[in-house]
Design a protein around this motif. Sequence first.
Motif, PDB file in Angstrom:
ATOM      1  N   MET A 180       0.760  -1.176   0.044  1.00 26.80           N
ATOM      2  CA  MET A 180      -0.106   0.078   0.064  1.00 26.80           C
ATOM      3  C   MET A 180       0.805   1.179  -0.057  1.00 26.80           C
ATOM      4  O   MET A 180       2.005   1.224   0.651  1.00 26.80           O
ATOM      5  CB  MET A 180      -0.949  -0.061   1.222  1.00 26.80           C
ATOM      6  CG  MET A 180      -1.954  -1.163   1.163  1.00 26.80           C
ATOM      7  SD  MET A 180      -2.863  -1.330   2.774  1.00 26.80           S
ATOM      8  CE  MET A 180      -1.787  -1.954   3.750  1.00 26.80           C
ATOM      9  N   THR A 181       0.566   2.160  -0.744  1.00 29.65           N
ATOM     10  CA  THR A 181       1.211   3.321  -0.850  1.00 29.65           C
ATOM     11  C   THR A 181       0.782   4.300   0.233  1.00 29.65           C
ATOM     12  O   THR A 181      -0.465   4.717   0.326  1.00 29.65           O
ATOM     13  CB  THR A 181       1.106   4.083  -2.212  1.00 29.65           C
ATOM     14  OG1 THR A 181       1.374   3.114  -3.224  1.00 29.65           O
ATOM     15  CG2 THR A 181       1.963   5.467  -2.558  1.00 29.65           C
ATOM     16  N   ILE A 182       1.777   4.939   0.789  1.00 26.31           N
ATOM     17  CA  ILE A 182       1.400   5.999   2.093  1.00 26.31           C
ATOM     18  C   ILE A 182       1.738   7.271   1.298  1.00 26.31           C
ATOM     19  O   ILE A 182       2.998   7.554   0.829  1.00 26.31           O
ATOM     20  CB  ILE A 182       2.323   5.589   3.245  1.00 26.31           C
ATOM     21  CG1 ILE A 182       1.944   4.388   3.960  1.00 26.31           C
ATOM     22  CG2 ILE A 182       2.029   6.770   4.350  1.00 26.31           C
ATOM     23  CD1 ILE A 182       2.871   3.691   4.947  1.00 26.31           C
ATOM     24  N   HIS A 183       0.813   8.440   1.351  1.00 20.69           N
ATOM     25  CA  HIS A 183       1.208   9.640   0.748  1.00 20.69           C
ATOM     26  C   HIS A 183       1.289  10.418   2.100  1.00 20.69           C
ATOM     27  O   HIS A 183       0.839  10.341   3.090  1.00 20.69           O
ATOM     28  CB  HIS A 183      -0.057   9.938   0.071  1.00 20.69           C
ATOM     29  CG  HIS A 183      -0.531   9.240  -0.946  1.00 20.69           C
ATOM     30  ND1 HIS A 183       0.341   9.110  -2.367  1.00 20.69           N
ATOM     31  CD2 HIS A 183      -1.390   8.023  -1.235  1.00 20.69           C
ATOM     32  CE1 HIS A 183      -0.081   8.149  -3.106  1.00 20.69           C
ATOM     33  NE2 HIS A 183      -1.282   7.514  -2.535  1.00 20.69           N
ATOM     34  N   ILE A 184       1.888  11.892   1.626  1.00 24.35           N
ATOM     35  CA  ILE A 184       2.132  12.673   2.751  1.00 24.35           C
ATOM     36  C   ILE A 184       0.812  13.083   3.410  1.00 24.35           C
ATOM     37  O   ILE A 184       0.930  13.455   4.573  1.00 24.35           O
ATOM     38  CB  ILE A 184       3.088  13.843   2.061  1.00 24.35           C
ATOM     39  CG1 ILE A 184       3.467  14.826   3.208  1.00 24.35           C
ATOM     40  CG2 ILE A 184       2.136  14.535   1.086  1.00 24.35           C
ATOM     41  CD1 ILE A 184       4.412  14.230   4.052  1.00 24.35           C
ATOM     42  N   ASP A 185      -0.088  13.302   2.722  1.00 22.16           N
ATOM     43  CA  ASP A 185      -1.457  13.640   3.065  1.00 22.16           C
ATOM     44  C   ASP A 185      -1.947  12.653   4.137  1.00 22.16           C
ATOM     45  O   ASP A 185      -3.046  12.990   4.921  1.00 22.16           O
ATOM     46  CB  ASP A 185      -2.473  13.839   1.969  1.00 22.16           C
ATOM     47  CG  ASP A 185      -2.254  14.928   1.304  1.00 22.16           C
ATOM     48  OD1 ASP A 185      -1.362  15.857   1.624  1.00 22.16           O
ATOM     49  OD2 ASP A 185      -2.735  15.219   0.151  1.00 22.16           O
TER      50      ASP A 185
END
Length: 143
Positions: free
Chosen positions: A1-6
């Motif tokens: 899963m990709t973790i985004h800064i937001d």
Amino acid sequence: MTIHIDDIDFMGHVNNSIYLKWVQLAVIDHWQRVASPDAIATYLWIALRHEITYRKPAILSDRLTANVVLQQVRRESAFYETAIRRGSDVIAEVKSRWCCIDAVSRCPVRVPAPVMACFFPETSDDRAPLYHDETRPSLSSSV
């Protein structure tokens, strides 16, 4: 899963609401992998309940996976357990209940035998086993 800064909250780790997004993506992905195109067009799944146990925080640089296991299907409900992992570490465990609805009327419907067969292909009638074992459909997702 990709973790985004937001996805990062004021404490410097992934916000709790993001885990719900990941579970939803993983469970829907599981449905789309096991169901026939006709079943996908005819039935939708909506979340009724999530119970999350947070074990460890996730941070921006983490690489995570979601392991989804369908535990039980009963009447209009499917019961899932999802483990969010960082490598071999479980950082969150989620128990969730999903409701099968008709795609047109948006009303709850009892899970029909053909849909049950998508979930439990070796079950010859419309009764699903009470608990999932490792031979039944599961999913490791990097949603």
